[in-house]
Design a protein around this motif. Structure first.
Motif, PDB file in Angstrom:
ATOM      1  N   ALA A 102       0.846  -1.202   0.000  1.00 10.35           N
ATOM      2  CA  ALA A 102       0.000   0.000   0.000  1.00 10.35           C
ATOM      3  C   ALA A 102       0.875   1.243   0.000  1.00 10.35           C
ATOM      4  O   ALA A 102       1.717   1.413   0.878  1.00 10.35           O
ATOM      5  CB  ALA A 102      -0.925  -0.015   1.211  1.00 10.35           C
ATOM      6  N   LEU A 135       0.836   4.635   0.860  1.00 10.53           N
ATOM      7  CA  LEU A 135      -0.022   5.442   1.724  1.00 10.53           C
ATOM      8  C   LEU A 135       0.374   6.910   1.749  1.00 10.53           C
ATOM      9  O   LEU A 135       1.544   7.244   1.613  1.00 10.53           O
ATOM     10  CB  LEU A 135       0.031   4.900   3.155  1.00 10.53           C
ATOM     11  N   THR A 189      -5.109   8.861   1.934  1.00 11.41           N
ATOM     12  CA  THR A 189      -5.468   7.588   1.324  1.00 11.41           C
ATOM     13  C   THR A 189      -6.242   6.820   2.391  1.00 11.41           C
ATOM     14  O   THR A 189      -6.084   7.085   3.583  1.00 11.41           O
ATOM     15  CB  THR A 189      -4.212   6.793   0.914  1.00 11.41           C
ATOM     16  N   GLN A 190      -7.066   5.886   1.984  1.00  6.57           N
ATOM     17  CA  GLN A 190      -7.856   5.113   2.951  1.00  6.57           C
ATOM     18  C   GLN A 190      -7.733   3.645   2.606  1.00  6.57           C
ATOM     19  O   GLN A 190      -7.747   3.279   1.420  1.00  6.57           O
ATOM     20  CB  GLN A 190      -9.320   5.538   2.911  1.00  6.57           C
ATOM     21  N   CYS A 191      -7.613   2.800   3.628  1.00 10.53           N
ATOM     22  CA  CYS A 191      -7.564   1.351   3.425  1.00 10.53           C
ATOM     23  C   CYS A 191      -8.773   0.719   4.096  1.00 10.53           C
ATOM     24  O   CYS A 191      -9.112   1.059   5.228  1.00 10.53           O
ATOM     25  CB  CYS A 191      -6.292   0.765   4.031  1.00 10.53           C
ATOM     26  N   PHE A 239      -7.228  -6.312   0.906  1.00 14.11           N
ATOM     27  CA  PHE A 239      -7.885  -5.046   1.194  1.00 14.11           C
ATOM     28  C   PHE A 239      -7.638  -4.090   0.051  1.00 14.11           C
ATOM     29  O   PHE A 239      -6.812  -4.349  -0.829  1.00 14.11           O
ATOM     30  CB  PHE A 239      -7.436  -4.458   2.546  1.00 14.11           C
ATOM     31  N   LYS A 248      -6.735  -0.080  -1.048  1.00 11.14           N
ATOM     32  CA  LYS A 248      -6.237   1.235  -0.666  1.00 11.14           C
ATOM     33  C   LYS A 248      -6.820   2.213  -1.676  1.00 11.14           C
ATOM     34  O   LYS A 248      -6.630   2.064  -2.877  1.00 11.14           O
ATOM     35  CB  LYS A 248      -4.710   1.284  -0.709  1.00 11.14           C
ATOM     36  N   ASN A 297     -10.133  -0.356   9.001  1.00 12.84           N
ATOM     37  CA  ASN A 297     -10.160   0.920   8.300  1.00 12.84           C
ATOM     38  C   ASN A 297      -8.949   1.736   8.738  1.00 12.84           C
ATOM     39  O   ASN A 297      -8.713   1.896   9.929  1.00 12.84           O
ATOM     40  CB  ASN A 297     -11.465   1.657   8.647  1.00 12.84           C
TER      41      ASN A 297
END
Length: 186
Positions: free
Chosen positions: A41, A43, A74-76, A134, A136, A158
């Motif tokens: 990811a 991020l 950014t969101q995971c 997951f 991202k 999250n």
């Protein structure tokens, strides 16, 4: 008398690193000890304090009319247990200071002060996320969900910022602004 919204049927796309690339990344298991690389990811948590938590959602349906983006992070998101879930998305449409390209004419200013172009109905996609992975979301990616078939509850991990939902939560209401709701079948 209010006009009934038009229902737009979407066909879910399986989220893979290739199919999801315009919106972010799909992160899958890597071997222990592997070096950081492009499959990890990428991020951006630089604009605040990160918050990693378990999000419990209840009674979600396979449809939406609101879509949200976060301009500062950014969101995971991932399902605890690898259950099947869905995410409606549209490409980021933030207007950065160095990225005007004449788009300011159509720009909207968010409550937090950044400029963006609302997503068009035809730009909306829905992805199916299954198994131990997951997603991202890139900074500014529009998203609706997580959504899931079962009417009970599902837990997600999250990663965002501590204040994302208070100060960086821009929403576009397709039902109000476009007379549209989105639905899909699994």
């Amino acid at each position: 008398m209010a006009k009934s919204p038009v229902e737009v049927k979407l066909i879910p796309i399986e989220a893979t690193p290739e199919t999801f690339a315009d919106y972010g990344q799909v992160i899958e298991a890597s071997r222990d000890g592997a070096s950081f690389g492009p499959d990890d990811a990428q991020l951006d948590l630089s604009r605040g304090t990160p918050r990693f938590y378990i999000l419990r959602l209840e009674g979600r349906s396979l449809g939406f009319s609101n879509i949200t983006h976060h301009a500062n992070v950014t969101q995971c998101l991932g399902s605890i247990g690898g259950h099947v879930w869905y995410l409606g998305v549209a490409k980021p449409s933030l207007i950065e200071d160095d990225d005007d390209n004449g788009r300011r004419v159509d720009a909207v200013e968010s409550k937090s002060g950044h400029l963006y172009i609302p997503p068009a109905v035809e730009e909306i996609r829905v992805f199916r996320i299954s198994g131990p992975k997951f997603v991202k979301l890139n900074r500014g990616t529009w998203h609706a969900g997580p959504l899931f078939r079962d009417s009970s509850s599902m837990d997600f991990y999250n990663l965002e910022l501590t204040n994302t939902n208070e100060v960086d939560h821009t929403t576009h209401d397709f039902k109000k602004n476009n007379g549209v709701i989105f639905r899909f079948d699994p």
